[in-house]
Design a protein around this motif. Sequence first.
Motif, PDB file in Angstrom:
ATOM      1  N   LEU A   1      14.927  17.755  86.599  1.00  0.00           N
ATOM      2  CA  LEU A   1      13.993  18.648  87.270  1.00  0.00           C
ATOM      3  C   LEU A   1      12.530  18.268  87.066  1.00  0.00           C
ATOM      4  CD1 LEU A   1      15.682  22.082  86.476  1.00  0.00           C
ATOM      5  CD2 LEU A   1      15.897  20.693  88.546  1.00  0.00           C
ATOM      6  N   ASN A   2      12.231  17.418  86.105  1.00  0.00           N
ATOM      7  CA  ASN A   2      10.824  17.115  85.837  1.00  0.00           C
ATOM      8  C   ASN A   2      10.494  15.629  85.928  1.00  0.00           C
ATOM      9  OD1 ASN A   2      11.810  16.038  83.474  1.00  0.00           O
ATOM     10  ND2 ASN A   2      10.879  17.554  82.118  1.00  0.00           N
ATOM     11  N   VAL A   3      11.315  14.870  86.650  1.00  0.00           N
ATOM     12  CA  VAL A   3      11.044  13.450  86.843  1.00  0.00           C
ATOM     13  C   VAL A   3       9.786  13.272  87.687  1.00  0.00           C
ATOM     14  CG1 VAL A   3      11.859  11.323  87.906  1.00  0.00           C
ATOM     15  CG2 VAL A   3      13.450  12.775  86.629  1.00  0.00           C
ATOM     16  N   ASP A   4       8.885  12.449  87.194  1.00  0.00           N
ATOM     17  CA  ASP A   4       7.675  12.142  87.952  1.00  0.00           C
ATOM     18  C   ASP A   4       7.839  10.886  88.806  1.00  0.00           C
ATOM     19  OD1 ASP A   4       5.880  13.227  85.080  1.00  0.00           O
ATOM     20  OD2 ASP A   4       5.949  14.243  87.014  1.00  0.00           O
ATOM     21  N   TYR A   5       8.605   9.935  88.306  1.00  0.00           N
ATOM     22  CA  TYR A   5       8.752   8.666  89.023  1.00  0.00           C
ATOM     23  C   TYR A   5      10.209   8.201  88.963  1.00  0.00           C
ATOM     24  CZ  TYR A   5       3.738   8.794  88.259  1.00  0.00           C
ATOM     25  OH  TYR A   5       2.421   9.184  88.215  1.00  0.00           O
ATOM     26  N   TRP A   6      10.673   7.679  90.085  1.00  0.00           N
ATOM     27  CA  TRP A   6      12.016   7.114  90.192  1.00  0.00           C
ATOM     28  C   TRP A   6      11.945   5.636  90.514  1.00  0.00           C
ATOM     29  CZ3 TRP A   6      16.299   9.675  88.871  1.00  0.00           C
ATOM     30  CH2 TRP A   6      16.314  11.083  88.925  1.00  0.00           C
ATOM     31  N   GLY A   7      12.865   4.861  89.947  1.00  0.00           N
ATOM     32  CA  GLY A   7      13.072   3.501  90.412  1.00  0.00           C
ATOM     33  C   GLY A   7      13.887   3.543  91.688  1.00  0.00           C
ATOM     34  N   GLN A   8      14.061   2.389  92.300  1.00  0.00           N
ATOM     35  CA  GLN A   8      14.695   2.338  93.616  1.00  0.00           C
ATOM     36  C   GLN A   8      16.211   2.361  93.549  1.00  0.00           C
ATOM     37  OE1 GLN A   8      13.972  -0.273  91.941  1.00  0.00           O
ATOM     38  NE2 GLN A   8      15.173  -2.042  92.585  1.00  0.00           N
ATOM     39  N   GLY A   9      16.794   2.223  92.382  1.00  0.00           N
ATOM     40  CA  GLY A   9      18.246   2.241  92.255  1.00  0.00           C
ATOM     41  C   GLY A   9      18.834   0.851  92.315  1.00  0.00           C
ATOM     42  N   THR A  10      19.859   0.646  91.511  1.00  0.00           N
ATOM     43  CA  THR A  10      20.582  -0.622  91.522  1.00  0.00           C
ATOM     44  C   THR A  10      22.071  -0.313  91.441  1.00  0.00           C
ATOM     45  OG1 THR A  10      20.754  -2.804  90.448  1.00  0.00           O
ATOM     46  CG2 THR A  10      20.367  -0.923  89.002  1.00  0.00           C
ATOM     47  N   LEU A  11      22.859  -0.968  92.281  1.00  0.00           N
ATOM     48  CA  LEU A  11      24.272  -0.643  92.428  1.00  0.00           C
ATOM     49  C   LEU A  11      25.122  -1.367  91.383  1.00  0.00           C
ATOM     50  CD1 LEU A  11      26.622   0.651  94.008  1.00  0.00           C
ATOM     51  CD2 LEU A  11      26.594  -1.364  95.498  1.00  0.00           C
ATOM     52  N   VAL A  12      25.955  -0.601  90.707  1.00  0.00           N
ATOM     53  CA  VAL A  12      26.939  -1.137  89.780  1.00  0.00           C
ATOM     54  C   VAL A  12      28.323  -0.812  90.329  1.00  0.00           C
ATOM     55  CG1 VAL A  12      27.907  -0.977  87.456  1.00  0.00           C
ATOM     56  CG2 VAL A  12      25.422  -0.933  87.787  1.00  0.00           C
ATOM     57  N   THR A  13      29.126  -1.840  90.500  1.00  0.00           N
ATOM     58  CA  THR A  13      30.477  -1.664  91.005  1.00  0.00           C
ATOM     59  C   THR A  13      31.457  -2.217  89.981  1.00  0.00           C
ATOM     60  OG1 THR A  13      29.715  -1.905  93.293  1.00  0.00           O
ATOM     61  CG2 THR A  13      32.073  -2.162  92.887  1.00  0.00           C
ATOM     62  N   VAL A  14      32.386  -1.373  89.553  1.00  0.00           N
ATOM     63  CA  VAL A  14      33.393  -1.774  88.584  1.00  0.00           C
ATOM     64  C   VAL A  14      34.753  -1.687  89.260  1.00  0.00           C
ATOM     65  CG1 VAL A  14      34.350  -1.415  86.285  1.00  0.00           C
ATOM     66  CG2 VAL A  14      31.959  -0.808  86.762  1.00  0.00           C
ATOM     67  N   SER A  15      35.360  -2.833  89.464  1.00  0.00           N
ATOM     68  CA  SER A  15      36.603  -2.866  90.212  1.00  0.00           C
ATOM     69  C   SER A  15      37.400  -4.103  89.838  1.00  0.00           C
ATOM     70  CB  SER A  15      36.319  -2.874  91.713  1.00  0.00           C
ATOM     71  OG  SER A  15      37.502  -3.048  92.455  1.00  0.00           O
ATOM     72  N   SER A  16      38.710  -3.953  89.825  1.00  0.00           N
ATOM     73  CA  SER A  16      39.579  -5.099  89.566  1.00  0.00           C
ATOM     74  C   SER A  16      40.008  -5.750  90.868  1.00  0.00           C
ATOM     75  CB  SER A  16      40.801  -4.665  88.755  1.00  0.00           C
ATOM     76  OG  SER A  16      41.490  -3.637  89.433  1.00  0.00           O
TER      77      SER A  16
END
Length: 121
Positions: free
Chosen positions: A106-121
């Motif tokens: 609720l009090n985040v001032d800044y966000w990064g753009q996100g990076t995708l992590v995929t865990v799959s066999s």
Amino acid sequence: VQLQASGGGSVQPGESLTLSCTASGGTFEGYATAWFRQVQGNEREFVAHIGRSGGSRSYANSVKGRFVASRDNAKTTMYLQMSDLKPEDTAVYYCAAARATVLTLLNVDYWGQGTLVTVSS
């Protein structure tokens, strides 16, 4: 403050991955920082919190013992070391910063753009 996340990718269950998030444009040590993650269609959820000095850390129960959050104020960079990854860890991971002592969704001032992590066999 601009946050740039990196390090996401595709791995198999049990493998490890380290995410990085570099800050620019502000006084990094003045911000509490955290990692969140989000699966499409779900709410963004807390993963790990690191206090301003890096000494105070907390984790979501789902990642406790497997993930380690850290930060290097001299490099204005925060990290999320993820080990023993599980398919349920698959998500877009976001770094966040806030001027508050304790960062919450609720009090985040800044966000990064996100990076995708995929865990799959």
